[in-house]
Scaffold this motif. Structure first.
Motif, short mmCIF file in Angstrom:
data_model
loop_
_atom_site.label_atom_id
_atom_site.label_comp_id
_atom_site.label_asym_id
_atom_site.label_seq_id
_atom_site.Cartn_x
_atom_site.Cartn_y
_atom_site.Cartn_z
N LEU A 64 0.81 -1.22 0.00
CA LEU A 64 0.00 0.00 0.00
C LEU A 64 0.84 1.27 0.00
O LEU A 64 0.40 2.30 -0.49
N GLY A 65 2.03 1.21 0.60
CA GLY A 65 2.81 2.43 0.79
C GLY A 65 2.10 3.39 1.72
O GLY A 65 2.11 4.61 1.51
N TYR A 66 1.48 2.84 2.78
CA TYR A 66 0.66 3.66 3.68
C TYR A 66 1.36 3.78 5.04
O TYR A 66 1.92 2.83 5.55
N PRO A 67 1.30 4.97 5.66
CA PRO A 67 2.00 5.17 6.93
C PRO A 67 1.39 4.37 8.08
O PRO A 67 0.17 4.21 8.16
N VAL A 68 2.25 3.89 8.95
CA VAL A 68 1.83 3.14 10.12
C VAL A 68 2.82 3.39 11.24
O VAL A 68 4.03 3.47 11.00
N SER A 69 2.31 3.55 12.45
CA SER A 69 3.17 3.64 13.62
C SER A 69 3.30 2.25 14.23
O SER A 69 2.30 1.60 14.56
N ILE A 70 4.55 1.79 14.36
CA ILE A 70 4.81 0.46 14.92
C ILE A 70 5.38 0.64 16.32
O ILE A 70 6.38 1.35 16.51
N VAL A 71 4.73 0.03 17.29
CA VAL A 71 5.12 0.19 18.69
C VAL A 71 5.20 -1.18 19.34
O VAL A 71 4.30 -2.01 19.17
N ASP A 72 6.28 -1.42 20.09
CA ASP A 72 6.37 -2.66 20.84
C ASP A 72 5.26 -2.70 21.87
O ASP A 72 4.98 -1.69 22.56
N VAL A 73 4.65 -3.85 22.00
CA VAL A 73 3.44 -3.96 22.83
C VAL A 73 3.71 -3.63 24.29
O VAL A 73 2.82 -3.16 25.00
N ASP A 74 4.95 -3.80 24.75
CA ASP A 74 5.23 -3.47 26.15
C ASP A 74 5.37 -1.97 26.38
O ASP A 74 5.58 -1.52 27.50
N LYS A 75 5.23 -1.19 25.30
CA LYS A 75 5.25 0.28 25.43
C LYS A 75 3.83 0.84 25.34
O LYS A 75 3.64 2.04 25.05
N PHE A 76 2.86 0.01 25.60
CA PHE A 76 1.45 0.40 25.47
C PHE A 76 1.14 1.70 26.23
O PHE A 76 0.43 2.58 25.73
N LYS A 77 1.69 1.83 27.42
CA LYS A 77 1.36 2.98 28.26
C LYS A 77 1.83 4.30 27.67
O LYS A 77 1.36 5.36 28.06
N ARG A 78 2.75 4.23 26.71
CA ARG A 78 3.29 5.45 26.12
C ARG A 78 2.47 5.92 24.91
O ARG A 78 2.73 6.97 24.34
N ILE A 79 1.47 5.12 24.53
CA ILE A 79 0.68 5.43 23.33
C ILE A 79 -0.46 6.38 23.68
O ILE A 79 -1.16 6.19 24.68
N LYS A 80 -0.65 7.39 22.86
CA LYS A 80 -1.81 8.26 22.96
C LYS A 80 -2.85 7.75 21.97
O LYS A 80 -2.88 8.14 20.80
N LEU A 81 -3.70 6.87 22.44
CA LEU A 81 -4.65 6.18 21.56
C LEU A 81 -5.55 7.15 20.81
O LEU A 81 -5.95 6.87 19.66
N HIS A 82 -5.87 8.28 21.42
CA HIS A 82 -6.81 9.21 20.77
C HIS A 82 -6.24 9.80 19.47
O HIS A 82 -6.99 10.37 18.67
N GLU A 83 -4.93 9.62 19.25
CA GLU A 83 -4.31 10.13 18.03
C GLU A 83 -4.47 9.15 16.87
O GLU A 83 -4.07 9.46 15.75
N TYR A 84 -5.04 7.99 17.13
CA TYR A 84 -5.21 6.95 16.12
C TYR A 84 -6.67 6.54 16.03
O TYR A 84 -7.44 6.70 16.97
N ASN A 85 -7.05 5.99 14.88
CA ASN A 85 -8.41 5.46 14.76
C ASN A 85 -8.43 3.98 14.38
O ASN A 85 -9.49 3.38 14.27
N THR A 86 -7.24 3.38 14.16
CA THR A 86 -7.16 1.98 13.76
C THR A 86 -6.00 1.30 14.48
O THR A 86 -4.87 1.80 14.45
N LEU A 87 -6.28 0.16 15.10
CA LEU A 87 -5.26 -0.64 15.77
C LEU A 87 -5.27 -2.04 15.17
O LEU A 87 -6.33 -2.68 15.08
N ILE A 88 -4.12 -2.51 14.75
CA ILE A 88 -4.01 -3.85 14.18
C ILE A 88 -3.27 -4.75 15.16
O ILE A 88 -2.15 -4.45 15.58
N LEU A 89 -3.92 -5.84 15.52
CA LEU A 89 -3.33 -6.85 16.40
C LEU A 89 -3.05 -8.09 15.55
O LEU A 89 -3.94 -8.89 15.28
N ALA A 90 -1.82 -8.23 15.10
CA ALA A 90 -1.45 -9.42 14.34
C ALA A 90 -1.51 -10.64 15.25
O ALA A 90 -1.57 -10.52 16.49
N ASP A 91 -1.48 -11.81 14.66
CA ASP A 91 -1.52 -13.06 15.42
C ASP A 91 -0.48 -13.01 16.54
O ASP A 91 0.66 -12.59 16.36
N GLY A 92 -0.89 -13.43 17.72
CA GLY A 92 0.03 -13.44 18.84
C GLY A 92 -0.71 -13.64 20.15
O GLY A 92 -1.92 -13.90 20.16
#
Length: 846
Positions: A631-659
């Motif tokens: 797609l060539g589309y921007p995505v923010s990649i964050v290690d899951v253990d850094k969850f507390k540092r994420i400002k969720l309100h700045e995003y509208n889509t969260l992808i949880l790959a298999d895990g």
């Protein structure tokens, strides 16, 4: 004392002097060829940096006339991909003649000369998995022994043999692992298990830059390393291909013969060479008391491996496996002995050199078998069908790209004709009509066998204990209507479809972009990134001669008043989608006007993708590659253990790959509230366990308590019966509840945006036994019907449980959405209709 005086003529003196100078030069030249141990101070004790590997081969090519380098590409991280041609100087001087002669003998080239004689071509591939580093280490020893001036034996092999040696197929993964191992290594080794040297960190060095397993990518060629390598491979078409691997460190060495299942198209000469090779290698291993096994685990069926892909292209392909993954520099095995890097590379080098030796001794048989394989089966088809017809469809753009990458010839129908064939979707034979622009693929072509392997509807599986997926039927993967025909169809054809250029008028009311393949999603990606407002049709709409199908994109001038030169700007972006059209009015012929409720504005996704410990490496990689490269589309990649540092309100889509995500109760509550407030979660495979059976979510394994009780009772009954079963068949009984990789028929709710563009039926590639009952109070967009059709191996126990289960569903919560993906539509990124399905979930479901 008597003296004898010999008078040498002046002409003879010159000849003798010339020979003296020649041999002096050779002696001086060869004396500078260093072994790996001489060139690399820690060889066999520590992993060699990739730049050091390149430096070692550089000195070989500079100091020996028996080796020649060719760079064939670069990785994503800009490391060079190299092969080295090793043979006699005379053979190396005529490489191009040898190559074209080889291709001419199998009908792939019209150029042929007889000056060089027949040579057997042996291709050696090392380190497709970066953390299996003994492969690359052994490649240096193999190359040295082949050019070593004191090794007279190998020089005899090279007289009729061209060795093509690729020391590292996956330099990025190799370097990732090597840098890590170097960084955490101390002065002393730690053979015990409780040391970080044996605890590789996420995502591991096995994979390439995009965390793809390159050993599963040979046929699909989604990755740049594979694309560049196969392009070179197809220019040479070797008779032998060796794929050098490592496995768990406690495992004894594996070499051919391979395990069942063996594909039915594999020929006797390929099996015979495996058997002879096994005997030759075992003799050397027996002499050293090295442990090994053959005919176990590693089969020859799935077509996208480094052993099967060459096999289906006429070579003798093989996997070589040395125990070593997780061993670091040294480890104590379960039998109490220590395994070192030196041990591992020595076993590999011994085996690979035996491959070259055996190939040289069997060159005549190999060439004869290879040429027969590549020529005899053009008209005398090995499979059931002689022609494959794919009905005209925009998704054929991607299928033909795959065919091109694999050197498979095709054409397009340029006339109408009735035919009779096997319908991939209905699994029945019936009459059908061939129409202009339908894709025609004939088996009568140089790559006849590879064509059949990729397109045969039902691959014969002679043993259900397979190492990988057991079905890959291309028409179903690409979502096109296809037929397999037993006879060769004589119909007028053309090499390409003429695509008329769209005439864009000076003033445009709207642009219409059909939603029917990955290019549609690529266009939408670019429109969003250029801040252009886009609408999508919910139902069919008609504007003059243009029919807009559900999902199709609409870009109106009215939605984008600030765009300077609207017509030129938009047409420049969407021109890669050749079937776009121009609409001159918003007034429809069927009450679906462009300004009405039928055309909804699409918000631009602001995406976050979790990575890190607990997330499936390759599953994460497939999503990352899809977003970044497809797609060539921007995505923010964050290690899951850094969850507390994420400002969720700045995003509208969260992808949880298999895990397996270990969120705290507070974090799960935060995610739930974010969804209610308009967020969208796309949860895949194992990530569904976060929502399964939880209050407020529709996902459940059972439709009712009664169904759950019955399932538990059935499981208990099976446990009782199992008391009387024998141990010896335990493994085969286990597969009755498994599905290693099969194609499953699914019903579509075609009115839902997640089903747009997929066709009438969706065939899902299912790679595990995970299943859920049809959801209540949610949209079961894609689900398995009763008595579903399937391709590949499906255990009889799991087959019963899959009836009326959901594959892809949408659960509405407040203003947001939860999208459940039981199967992975991005699996290895070759399931083309799955790529479109994921695009629907990302862009169209809101």
């Amino acid at each position: 004392m008597n003296f004898v005086i010999i008078v040498i003529p002046s002409r003879m003196k010159k000849i003798i002097f010339a020979f003296f100078l020649f041999f002096t030069f050779l002696s001086s030249n060869y004396s500078q060829v260093q072994s790996p141990s001489e060139f690399l101070p820690n060889y066999g004790k520590q992993i060699t940096h990739y730049h050091q590997v390149e430096a070692y081969f550089k000195q070989l090519t500079e100091q020996s006339t028996f080796i020649k380098k060719q760079k064939y590409g670069q990785t994503n991280e800009q490391r060079d991909l190299n092969v080295y041609f090793i043979s006699t100087p005379e053979n190396l001087a005529h490489l191009e003649q040898i190559r074209t002669n080889n291709l001419a003998a199998i009908g792939m080239s019209s150029q042929k000369t007889q000056t060089t004689g027949d040579k057997v071509i042996v291709w050696l591939s090392f380190n497709v998995h970066g953390n299996e580093f003994a492969g690359t280490e052994s490649a240096m020893t193999v190359a040295y022994e082949l050019v070593n001036p004191s090794n007279v034996t190998t020089k005899e092999w090279l007289k009729n043999t061209i060795v093509i040696l690729d020391p590292c197929i996956n330099p990025d993964g190799y370097s990732r692992y090597g840098n890590w191992l170097r960084e955490i290594s101390g002065k002393n080794t730690h053979p015990g298990l409780t040391d970080r040297e044996h605890m590789e960190v996420w995502p591991g060095g096995r994979y390439n830059h995009y965390i793809f397993d390159l050993n599963r990518d040979w046929a699909w060629q989604t990755q740049t390393e594979t694309q560049q390598r196969i392009a070179l491979y197809n220019q040479w078409m070797p008779q032998v291909h060796t794929d050098v691997h490592e496995m768990g460190y406690n495992s004894p060495y594996f070499f051919p013969p391979s395990a069942e299942p063996l594909h039915e198209f594999i020929e006797k000469y390929q099996r015979d060479f495996h058997t002879l090779l096994g005997k030759n290698i075992s003799a050397k291993f027996d002499k050293e008391n090295w442990m090994y096994n053959t005919r176990e685990r590693y089969d020859l069926f799935y077509p996208s491996y480094g052993d099967t892909y060459p096999t289906y292209n006429g070579a003798v392909g093989m996997t070589l496996e040395q125990g070593g993954i997780g061993a670091g520099r040294e480890i104590t095995m379960s039998n109490g002995t220590n395994l070192t890097i030196k041990d591992r590379l020595t076993h590999h080098a011994t085996t690979v050199l035996t491959v070259v030796e055996t190939a040289a001794s069997q060159s005549e048989q190999l060439l004869k078998g290879f040429r027969s394989f590549m020529t005899d089966f053009r008209k005398n088809t090995k499979g059931k069908y002689a022609t494959y017809v794919m009905k005209s469809n925009p998704k054929l753009d991607q299928m033909t790209q795959l065919l091109q990458k694999n050197g498979i010839e095709y054409s397009y129908a340029d006339a109408k004709q009735n035919a009779f064939g096997y319908d991939y979707q209905t699994q029945k034979e019936h009459p059908f009509a061939i129409e202009p622009n339908d894709l025609i693929i004939k088996v009568d072509q140089p790559r006849a066998v590879m064509t059949q392997v990729l397109l045969e509807p039902n691959q014969k599986l002679n043993d259900s204990l397979s190492y990988d997926i057991t079905a890959w039927t291309l028409p179903l993967a690409y979502g096109v209507k296809g037929y397999a025909v037993k006879n060769s169809i004589g119909i007028k054809t053309k090499s390409a479809i003429a695509i008329p250029e769209v005439n864009v008028p000076a003033t445009v009311y709207a642009f219409h972009i059909p939603w029917n393949n990955r290019t549609s999603a690529q266009v939408l990606s670019q429109l969003h990134q250029n801040n252009i407002k886009v609408r999508s049709a919910m139902k069919e709409a008609i504007f003059g001669s243009t029919t807009i199908a559900p999902g199709s994109l609409i870009v109106t001038k009215g939605d984008n008043p600030k765009i300077v030169d609207f017509e030129k700007t938009v047409s420049a972006i969407i021109k890669i989608k050749s079937d776009y059209t121009v609409i001159t009015t918003g007034f429809s012929a069927n009450s679906k006007d462009l300004g009405g409720e039928n055309f909804v504005l699409l918000p631009a996704p602001k995406i976050i993708l979790f990575s890190g410990k607990g997330v499936g490496s390759t599953e994460f990689g497939s999503v990352w590659f899809y977003l970044d490269q497809i797609l060539g589309y921007p995505v923010s990649i964050v290690d899951v253990d850094k969850f507390k540092r994420i400002k969720l309100h700045e995003y509208n889509t969260l992808i949880l790959a298999d895990g397996y995500y270990d969120f705290t109760e507070a974090e799960q509550k935060e995610l739930s509230e974010w969804v209610k407030n308009g967020g969208k979660i796309i949860a895949m495979n194992g990530a569904l366990s976060l929502f399964e059976g939880k209050e407020g979510f529709a996902l459940n394994s059972y439709a009712s308590d009664d169904e759950k009780v019955k399932a538990e009772k059935d499981a208990a009954d099976l446990e009782l019966k199992a008391r009387f079963l024998d141990y010896g068949n335990e493994e085969r009984r286990a597969i009755s509840a498994s599905i290693p990789g099969a194609i499953i028929e699914n019903i579509l709710d075609k009115s839902h945006p997640m089903a747009f563009g997929l066709g009438d039926t969706y065939f899902s590639l299912k790679t595990d036994d995970r299943h859920y009952s049809l959801l209540k109070n949610a949209s079961n967009v894609v689900y398995v019907p009763k008595n579903f059709k399937s391709y590949g191996f499906v255990g009889h126990e799991i087959k019963k449980k899959l009836n009326e289960t959901v594959s892809f569903a949408v659960d509405s919560k407040g203003d947001g959405k939860l999208i459940y993906m039981v199967d992975n539509p991005l699996f290895r990124c070759f399931w083309e209709n799955g790529i479109l399905l994921f695009s629907n979930a990302l862009f169209l479901v809101n």
